[in-house]
Design an enzyme around this catalytic site. Structure first.
Site, short mmCIF file in Angstrom:
data_model
loop_
_atom_site.label_atom_id
_atom_site.label_comp_id
_atom_site.label_asym_id
_atom_site.label_seq_id
_atom_site.Cartn_x
_atom_site.Cartn_y
_atom_site.Cartn_z
N HIS A 1 66.14 52.05 37.41
CA HIS A 1 67.60 52.94 37.70
C HIS A 1 68.85 52.80 37.08
O HIS A 1 69.61 52.17 38.02
CB HIS A 1 67.77 52.94 39.61
CG HIS A 1 66.09 53.57 40.06
ND1 HIS A 1 65.88 54.86 39.80
CD2 HIS A 1 65.29 52.75 40.67
CE1 HIS A 1 64.59 55.52 40.43
NE2 HIS A 1 64.46 54.07 40.99
N CYS B 1 61.19 55.46 36.81
CA CYS B 1 60.41 54.82 37.97
C CYS B 1 59.71 55.90 38.37
O CYS B 1 58.37 55.46 37.41
CB CYS B 1 61.61 55.00 38.80
SG CYS B 1 61.69 54.03 40.65
N GLU C 1 70.71 54.50 36.20
CA GLU C 1 71.37 55.73 36.49
C GLU C 1 71.90 55.26 38.07
O GLU C 1 73.21 55.80 38.53
CB GLU C 1 70.59 57.57 36.84
CG GLU C 1 69.31 57.53 37.62
CD GLU C 1 68.25 56.33 37.99
OE1 GLU C 1 68.11 57.22 38.99
OE2 GLU C 1 67.91 55.72 37.11
#
Length: 308
Positions: free
Chosen positions: A235, A142, A237
């Site tokens: 993102h 990011c 994750e």
């Protein structure tokens, strides 16, 4: 194989409950193999949540991994207890002499600032440069990805008129890439950012190759072969509830915010969101860890030398 993290790290209990295989120091010593050394430079305010998200994905791979948590000196987070930092984190100076097979640099909620306005920018530049000699493969996530591609290649970020926020369909542009092994042609990825990098700027850099992209929110993943770096601008994750937590945080604070795109069922924020990206998140991290295992020198000291 499991991931080795301190038994007392708050993430330990959460990950055990989720079924992630973890390893104690004693168990690690008994295994006659070299664990992969992965560093995590955690720039997020809520460090414990990020630790869980990253360790969950790294720990699901079939290789033994030792995770080292790293922090910058130029910033003191408000949302993580100082005792936690002292107990579990190393400063960059404390790990500077070490070599790592893999290193993750996270995002930070400071993307509307110019890079040079960030209090720890010079320290972060040192870390970026250090990864070229002391890390076999770096994953920049990011804002960390935007900052890294700016530092190494001068690729700028641009402010968005409104936040790119929600779950967006992305396309697999390079199915033969080792990092996209097993990926579908089209898949969901969580996005939460106020800025973007643009394809035109990336295309001007011969060493950069775009691997994932969305028609709605642009470039997602870029690979740099020469520096063995990955730039992930979104993102994968994230937890199932990460976007809803951000949404309700802004609502409670009176910050104007739209519902996350294609996230809540029937666009009803009272309904629990469904995770539609988990499998590809595991695939991506598994592919990254596997590629490191296949290509990193057995002797850590040889990392950065070009020797195997």
């Amino acid at each position: 194989m499991p991931i080795k993290i301190p038994d007392t790290l708050p993430a330990f209990e959460t990950l055990v409950h989720e079924g992630v295989r973890l390893m104690t120091e004693t168990e690690a010593i008994r295994q006659d193999i070299r664990p992969l050394q992965i560093g995590l430079l955690n720039l997020m305010p809520n460090k414990i949540k990020t630790e869980i998200q990253m360790a969950r994905l790294i720990g699901a791979t079939p290789l033994q991994v030792e995770l080292t948590l790293v922090r910058v000196n130029g910033h003191r987070p408000k949302n993580t207890p100082e005792e936690h930092l002292l107990a579990f984190y190393e400063t960059f100076e404390e790990v500077e002499a070490r070599k790592f097979d893999g290193f993750i640099i996270t995002g930070a909620p400071i993307e509307t600032l110019e890079y040079e306005e960030v209090t720890y920018w010079k320290e972060l530049q040192r870390i970026f440069d250090w990864t070229t000699t002391n890390v076999h493969s770096t994953l920049n996530v990011c804002w960390g990805g935007m900052a890294a591609v700016y530092h190494f290649h001068g690729v700028p970020k641009y402010p968005l008129k409104e936040k790119a926020f929600g779950v967006y369909r992305h396309q697999n542009l390079q199915p033969s890439s080792v990092y996209l092994n097993g990926f579908s042609d089209d898949f969901a990825v969580p996005v939460s950012r106020w800025t973007e990098v643009r394809r035109a700027d990336i295309d001007r850099v011969p060493d950069l190759e775009i691997l994932m992209e969305s028609k709605e929110v642009g470039v997602c993943l870029v690979h740099e072969k020469k520096g063995n770096r990955l730039y992930m601008f979104n993102h994968v994750e994230y937890d199932s509830t990460s976007l809803s937590e951000e949404y309700f945080r802004d609502v409670d604070a009176g910050v104007p915010i739209k519902l996350p795109h294609d996230y809540f069922p029937h666009n009803d924020s009272a309904l629990p969101p469904q995770n539609r990206w988990r499998s590809h998140a595991h695939l991506f991290f598994g592919n990254w860890i596997n590629e490191i295992y296949q290509t990193t020198p057995y002797e850590l000291a040889k990392i950065g030398t070009g020797e195997r």
